[in-house]
Design an enzyme around this catalytic site. Structure first.
Site, mmCIF file in Angstrom:
data_model
loop_
_atom_site.group_PDB
_atom_site.id
_atom_site.type_symbol
_atom_site.label_atom_id
_atom_site.label_comp_id
_atom_site.label_asym_id
_atom_site.label_seq_id
_atom_site.Cartn_x
_atom_site.Cartn_y
_atom_site.Cartn_z
ATOM 1 C CG ASP A 47 -0.205 -0.310 2.504
ATOM 2 O OD1 ASP A 47 1.027 -0.146 2.546
ATOM 3 O OD2 ASP A 47 -0.870 -0.720 3.479
ATOM 4 C CD GLU A 74 6.530 -6.687 10.866
ATOM 5 O OE1 GLU A 74 5.806 -6.679 11.867
ATOM 6 O OE2 GLU A 74 6.479 -5.796 9.990
ATOM 7 C CG ASP A 75 8.283 -2.761 12.078
ATOM 8 O OD1 ASP A 75 7.953 -3.464 13.064
ATOM 9 O OD2 ASP A 75 7.798 -1.636 11.888
ATOM 10 C CG MET A 129 -0.105 3.266 3.620
ATOM 11 S SD MET A 129 0.150 2.691 5.304
ATOM 12 C CE MET A 129 -1.428 3.110 6.011
ATOM 13 C CG HIS A 161 -4.698 0.035 5.105
ATOM 14 N ND1 HIS A 161 -4.541 -0.655 6.281
ATOM 15 C CD2 HIS A 161 -3.456 0.490 4.783
ATOM 16 C CE1 HIS A 161 -3.269 -0.646 6.642
ATOM 17 N NE2 HIS A 161 -2.588 0.061 5.763
HETATM 18 C C1 UD2 Z 1 3.138 -0.957 9.242
HETATM 19 C C2 UD2 Z 1 4.423 -0.948 8.420
HETATM 20 C C3 UD2 Z 1 4.677 -2.342 7.880
HETATM 21 C C4 UD2 Z 1 4.724 -3.364 8.984
HETATM 22 C C5 UD2 Z 1 3.431 -3.254 9.809
HETATM 23 C C6 UD2 Z 1 3.456 -4.107 11.055
HETATM 24 C C7 UD2 Z 1 4.095 1.281 7.528
HETATM 25 C C8 UD2 Z 1 3.774 2.063 6.331
HETATM 26 N N1 UD2 Z 1 4.247 -0.024 7.319
HETATM 27 O O1 UD2 Z 1 2.105 -1.203 8.291
HETATM 28 O O2 UD2 Z 1 5.880 -2.377 7.129
HETATM 29 O O3 UD2 Z 1 5.866 -3.197 9.776
HETATM 30 O O4 UD2 Z 1 3.189 -1.932 10.259
HETATM 31 O O5 UD2 Z 1 3.316 -5.452 10.771
HETATM 32 O O6 UD2 Z 1 4.229 1.811 8.610
HETATM 33 N N2 UD2 Z 1 -0.751 -7.267 4.289
HETATM 34 C C9 UD2 Z 1 -1.618 -7.868 3.370
HETATM 35 N N3 UD2 Z 1 -2.790 -8.398 3.798
HETATM 36 C C10 UD2 Z 1 -3.148 -8.390 5.103
HETATM 37 C C11 UD2 Z 1 -2.284 -7.776 6.037
HETATM 38 C C12 UD2 Z 1 -1.107 -7.211 5.608
HETATM 39 O O7 UD2 Z 1 -1.342 -7.904 2.173
HETATM 40 O O8 UD2 Z 1 -4.240 -8.919 5.424
HETATM 41 C C13 UD2 Z 1 0.576 -6.794 3.867
HETATM 42 C C14 UD2 Z 1 0.540 -5.608 2.933
HETATM 43 O O9 UD2 Z 1 1.656 -5.649 2.086
HETATM 44 C C15 UD2 Z 1 0.631 -4.461 3.929
HETATM 45 C C16 UD2 Z 1 1.665 -5.011 4.912
HETATM 46 O O10 UD2 Z 1 1.356 -6.394 5.006
HETATM 47 O O11 UD2 Z 1 1.035 -3.260 3.319
HETATM 48 C C17 UD2 Z 1 1.639 -4.353 6.298
HETATM 49 O O12 UD2 Z 1 0.345 -4.437 6.880
HETATM 50 P P1 UD2 Z 1 -0.594 -3.129 7.108
HETATM 51 O O13 UD2 Z 1 -0.506 -2.278 5.905
HETATM 52 O O14 UD2 Z 1 -1.932 -3.604 7.485
HETATM 53 O O15 UD2 Z 1 0.055 -2.463 8.351
HETATM 54 P P2 UD2 Z 1 0.561 -0.942 8.562
HETATM 55 O O16 UD2 Z 1 0.087 -0.032 7.503
HETATM 56 O O17 UD2 Z 1 0.314 -0.533 9.948
HETATM 57 MN MN MN Z 2 -0.331 -0.221 5.483
#
Ligand code: UD2
Ligand code: MN
Length: 353
Positions: free
Chosen positions: A192, A256-257, A283, A286
């Protein structure tokens, strides 16, 4: 004059205090963020003037007789800088294919009039985010072509409904991608996040793993904290093996990051980072996905990361590859990575991560 001022003890106290404050700021916020805070944004980029990522992409089309004789220049001649990114238009795979005529089966591209200097694999962990994936592909293919990279895009799709595990999917992606080519650089890419500047090159730093998404709109274009490593990063296969890949044991959202950032330091490396003025990303908004609930064990896991990183990673990776499919815009790897084990609930202790 100076000597007499320096003689005064108050001068030294003030000097020491200001140095201490500066070091604390560097530690808490990251160097680039502090410099930007103190001196304003780095000069050079004006994000109020953006260009379409497909602008002049046809300049890459050679006449049919052209033969590749030399390497592409170190700096691609048709980079445009800040890009126009909008999320209000749905994109179909067909329309993306039509706009990217030289991308070949599996999401491969090689510059046609010169030999790409860098071989880059982009790995995207994925489940149930098809519209985000299409948006990313729409922007990423021309972005990478402008950089004259020899590249391919791999989507690692977690099959089934078990809890999502981003880091384990990335491990699978790296292992599988290395079967296809001798990549110089591996880009780990959230589905995203869309880069806003095509001068943010998708190539690796020779010495250290590099964090590319240093400035995201969701964090008001600054680093959320000093050791942040989420979003998009670039790592060479060697650097990846040095840290034993990523942890396989973080099920659900978060942690994990930070574990990866810790591995980098524990293996004697540092994080290299794209300057904030360049590492800008939007981003796609979502909500949290079902099946990716917050990992409540993450702080306890992070406390033990110092001892677990050598045994949890590429050397313990187990999965079942269900299919490998070369679609026109990416290689899809469908994988069964198992399910989260029952974990004893331990009291969560506060951690700096
Ligand atoms: C943050 C971090 C991400 C990761 C996560 C914690 C940012 C922009 N990114 O993302 O790198 O460290 O926190 O785990 O801060 N995804 C799917 N389907 C799902 C769930 C996840 O495809 O059902 C993938 C997808 O590529 C997504 C990524 O996992 O972009 C991270 O998940 P998120 O976008 O829901 O989490 P976010 O935005 O908090
Ligand atoms: Mn995200």
């Amino acid at each position: 004059m100076f000597l007499s001022r320096a003689d005064k003890p108050c001068f030294f106290v003030c000097l020491a205090a200001s140095q201490l404050i500066f070091i604390l700021l560097l530690y808490r916020r990251g160097a680039s963020s502090v410099f930007q805070g103190l001196f304003g944004p780095y000069p050079g980029w004006d994000y109020s003037k953006t260009q379409d990522v497909y602008t002049n992409l046809s300049l890459f089309v050679p006449d049919s007789e052209a033969v590749r004789t030399q390497y592409c220049p170190v700096s691609s001649p048709i980079l445009v800088g800040p890009l126009t990114i909008t999320f209000n238009k749905p994109r179909s795979l067909k329309s993306i294919q039509l706009k990217n005529r030289y991308v070949t089966s599996g999401g491969y591209f090689s510059p046609r009039h010169c030999f790409g200097r860098y071989r880059t694999a982009v790995i995207i962990p994925h489940r149930n985010r098809e519209s985000h994936l299409r948006t990313l592909l729409y922007y990423l293919h021309p972005f990478l072509q402008r950089q004259q990279l020899h590249y391919a895009i791999f989507v690692v799709h977690q099959a089934g409904n078990a809890t999502f595990n981003r880091a384990k999917l990335l491990n699978v992606g790296v292992r599988e991608a290395l079967r296809y080519d001798d990549w110089d650089c591996i880009i780990l890419h959230d589905v995203d996040l869309v880069p806003e500047n095509d001068c943010n090159l998708y190539i690796c730093d020779e010495d250290y793993p590099k964090h590319l998404s240093s400035a995201m709109d969701k964090f008001q274009y600054s680093l959320p904290y000093w050791a942040y490593f989420g979003g998009v990063s670039a790592i060479t296969p060697d650097q990846f093996m040095r840290i034993n890949g990523f942890p396989n044991t973080y099920w659900g959202w978060g942690g994990e990051d930070d574990d990866i950032a810790m591995r980098i330091r524990l293996s004697g490396m540092s994080i290299s980072r794209t300057p904030l003025s360049l590492g800008r990303y939007k981003m796609i908004p979502h909500d949290r996905d079902s099946g990716n609930e917050e990992n409540s064990h993450r702080y306890n896991q992070l406390r033990k990361a110092r001892t677990t990183w050598k045994e949890d990673g590429m050397n313990s990776l187990e999965f079942r590859l269900l299919s490998r499919e070369r679609t026109q815009l990416y290689t899809n790897l469908s994988v069964d990575i198992g399910d989260a084990p029952e974990m004893p609930t331990e009291p969560n202790r506060w951690s700096i991560f």
